[in-house]
Scaffold this motif. Structure first.
Motif, mmCIF file in Angstrom:
data_model
loop_
_atom_site.group_PDB
_atom_site.id
_atom_site.type_symbol
_atom_site.label_atom_id
_atom_site.label_comp_id
_atom_site.label_asym_id
_atom_site.label_seq_id
_atom_site.Cartn_x
_atom_site.Cartn_y
_atom_site.Cartn_z
ATOM 1 N N SER A 17 48.657 40.433 39.128
ATOM 2 C CA SER A 17 47.668 39.545 38.521
ATOM 3 C C SER A 17 48.231 38.139 38.463
ATOM 4 C CB SER A 17 47.297 40.018 37.113
ATOM 5 O OG SER A 17 46.801 41.343 37.145
ATOM 6 N N ASP A 33 47.486 34.058 36.871
ATOM 7 C CA ASP A 33 46.760 33.081 36.052
ATOM 8 C C ASP A 33 47.163 31.693 36.509
ATOM 9 O OD1 ASP A 33 45.651 35.144 34.519
ATOM 10 O OD2 ASP A 33 47.368 35.157 33.157
ATOM 11 N N ASN A 68 41.496 38.669 42.081
ATOM 12 C CA ASN A 68 41.059 39.252 40.818
ATOM 13 C C ASN A 68 40.732 40.741 40.973
ATOM 14 O OD1 ASN A 68 40.416 39.392 38.160
ATOM 15 N ND2 ASN A 68 38.643 38.019 38.253
ATOM 16 N N ASP A 95 39.035 41.888 36.363
ATOM 17 C CA ASP A 95 39.090 40.699 35.504
ATOM 18 C C ASP A 95 40.473 40.515 34.880
ATOM 19 O OD1 ASP A 95 38.043 38.415 34.414
ATOM 20 O OD2 ASP A 95 37.314 39.399 32.597
ATOM 21 N N SER A 131 42.805 38.422 36.321
ATOM 22 C CA SER A 131 43.311 37.098 36.697
ATOM 23 C C SER A 131 42.354 36.033 36.168
ATOM 24 C CB SER A 131 43.449 36.986 38.215
ATOM 25 O OG SER A 131 44.345 37.973 38.705
ATOM 26 N N HIS A 132 42.906 34.853 35.852
ATOM 27 C CA HIS A 132 42.110 33.814 35.211
ATOM 28 C C HIS A 132 42.463 32.451 35.783
ATOM 29 C CE1 HIS A 132 42.902 37.137 32.374
ATOM 30 N NE2 HIS A 132 41.613 37.042 32.134
ATOM 31 N N LEU A 187 42.174 28.378 34.570
ATOM 32 C CA LEU A 187 41.921 27.417 33.504
ATOM 33 C C LEU A 187 42.045 26.020 34.083
ATOM 34 C CD1 LEU A 187 41.501 26.587 30.532
ATOM 35 C CD2 LEU A 187 43.989 26.773 30.228
ATOM 36 N N SER A 241 42.344 29.806 25.661
ATOM 37 C CA SER A 241 41.896 30.466 26.887
ATOM 38 C C SER A 241 42.286 31.931 26.869
ATOM 39 C CB SER A 241 42.498 29.774 28.111
ATOM 40 O OG SER A 241 43.894 29.991 28.157
ATOM 41 N N ALA A 242 41.802 32.659 27.893
ATOM 42 C CA ALA A 242 42.118 34.081 28.020
ATOM 43 C C ALA A 242 43.489 34.317 28.614
ATOM 44 C CB ALA A 242 41.064 34.772 28.875
ATOM 45 N N ILE A 243 44.168 33.288 29.045
ATOM 46 C CA ILE A 243 45.504 33.467 29.629
ATOM 47 C C ILE A 243 46.505 33.906 28.572
ATOM 48 C CG2 ILE A 243 47.406 32.262 30.778
ATOM 49 C CD1 ILE A 243 45.345 30.522 32.178
ATOM 50 N N GLY A 250 42.712 39.461 30.027
ATOM 51 C CA GLY A 250 41.416 39.266 29.387
ATOM 52 C C GLY A 250 41.432 39.446 27.884
#
Length: 409
Positions: free
Chosen positions: A135, A137, A159, A162, A164-165, A167, A183-185, A190
């Motif tokens: 994954s 980010d 991804n 869900d 990986s993210h 920003l 953020s979701a990081i 997630g």
């Protein structure tokens, strides 16, 4: 689940720009320190490594100690241009040689300079990372116009579920650490955003990281467990009380106050004498009479028209005996010239002999019958009954007259 994370810092010349206070490099270092601390606190077995992307140098291998990470990030200086593709591949090799193979793999990339690779190359790299269950980010700041489209395609390719993210923090948006914290990081995979990460990982410790303060975390955990048990007991207790109330809900309610017997008691009360006694006292208080001596209901008025003279006299005698026998005896003795009898009291009640004497007095019956509703004292039948009663007790009357004469002498 434990996780191994490699943080890639942008150490290019673009980090000298001051669109993030005080510079891009300083803002990136603060965000990196917060991220490393969050990852380590998220799970006791988590490990974090640090590397640069312009010089492609691994500063700290995977470790669970935040001290070396802070020191290495503090010594990073801007130099050259980044190579995004090569830096990510180096980070992938570091994760491949991690000691705990069961740990999840994650790469966090800070990018504050333009990416030299094209979109197709980044999509190909993303699919390779996805195949390796890695994954990633990406925190893009300062060059969002040049990098956003490429990074979106890259994240879409890598991804998986869900995990990986991306920003994007534009220039002038404020502090980079605050944007990263919301953020979701932070928290990974997630999880909910927030400093310290981990979402509800420390919920059983009251939100306290057990690795930071084990004693306080354990005390909070014990306190939460005791509170949970107390709430469960409170939820069970009303249920048992309601059940007991339902058991006695069908108990018959007596029409008149009476003593509580085993046949009248509600179900389950036979084995609880204290509860039966309490119910008896409650009934006594409501009725105002003793449970052992119930109050008699007021008698219904008889039908005098259908009664014979003898039945009417008998009813009058029965009604007058408890209260009027003593005054009647006193009046009769006074009319006879004797000394008036002492008034009846609770200590001196009328004896059976006195009651019999009153029952044979014709004058008493005449006075009593004359006060009854619907009865004519001049009725020939009543007069005949009184005369028969007087003839039956004539001897007693003569004796009374002789006693009167002797008393006058």
């Amino acid at each position: 689940m434990p996780e191994a994370t490699i943080v890639c810092l942008d150490d290019s010349e673009y980090m000298r720009n001051g669109d993030f206070s005080p510079t891009r490099l300083a803002a990136q270092k603060d965000a990196c320190n917060m991220l490393c601390g969050s990852k380590i606190r998220e799970h006791p077995e988590n490990s974090v490594g640090l590397m640069t992307m312009a010089q492609r140098r691994v500063l700290v291998t995977l470790a669970s100690d935040q001290g070396p990470l802070l020191a290495a990030a503090h010594n990073v200086q801007p130099k050259g241009q980044i190579d995004f593709m090569s830096a990510v591949q180096v980070a992938q090799l570091v994760l491949k040689h991690r000691q705990a193979k069961q740990h999840r793999q994650r790469i966090v990339v800070f990018i504050g300079s333009p990416i030299d690779a094209d979109e197709a190359q980044m999509i190909k790299l993303g699919k390779k990372l996805k195949k390796s269950n890695i994954s990633i980010d990406v925190v893009s700041f300062g060059e969002e116009d040049a990098n956003t489209k490429k990074l979106e395609a890259f994240i879409d390719a890598v991804n998986k579920e869900d995990s990986s993210h991306l920003l994007v923090v534009p220039a002038g948006a404020g502090n980079l650490s605050d944007s990263l914290a919301s953020s979701a990081i932070i928290g990974g995979s997630g999880a909910g955003a927030g400093i310290g990460g981990g979402g509800n990982d420390f919920a059983e410790y009251g939100g306290i990281d057990p690795s930071a303060d084990p004693e306080l975390a354990m005390a909070l955990r014990i306190s939460l467990e005791e509170e949970r048990q107390r709430q469960q007991q409170q939820q069970q207790q009303p249920g048992s009380e309601d059940q007991a109330m339902d058991t006695g809900a069908d108990a018959p309610t007596p029409a008149a106050p009476s003593a509580v017997s085993s046949s009248q008691a509600p179900a389950g009360m036979e084995d609880d004498p204290e509860l039966a006694a309490a119910l008896a006292m409650s009934m006594q208080d409501q009725s105002g009479t003793s449970s052992s001596q119930p109050a008699a209901a007021p008698p219904a008025e008889p039908d005098f028209a259908s009664m014979t003279e003898e039945e009417q006299l008998e009813y009058a005698l029965r009604m007058s005996m408890p209260a009027e026998s003593a005054p009647a005896a006193m009046d009769s003795s006074a009319d006879a010239g004797g000394e008036p009898a002492a008034p009846a009291t609770e200590e001196s009640a009328a004896t059976p002999a006195d009651q019999a004497q009153v029952a044979q007095d014709p004058e008493f019956y005449a006075n009593l019958v004359s006060g009854l509703p619907g009865v004519d004292i001049n009725d020939p039948a009543i007069q005949e009954a009184l005369r028969s009663l007087q003839s039956a007790s004539g001897g007693n009357g003569e004796e009374k007259k002789d006693d009167k004469k002797d008393t006058s002498k």
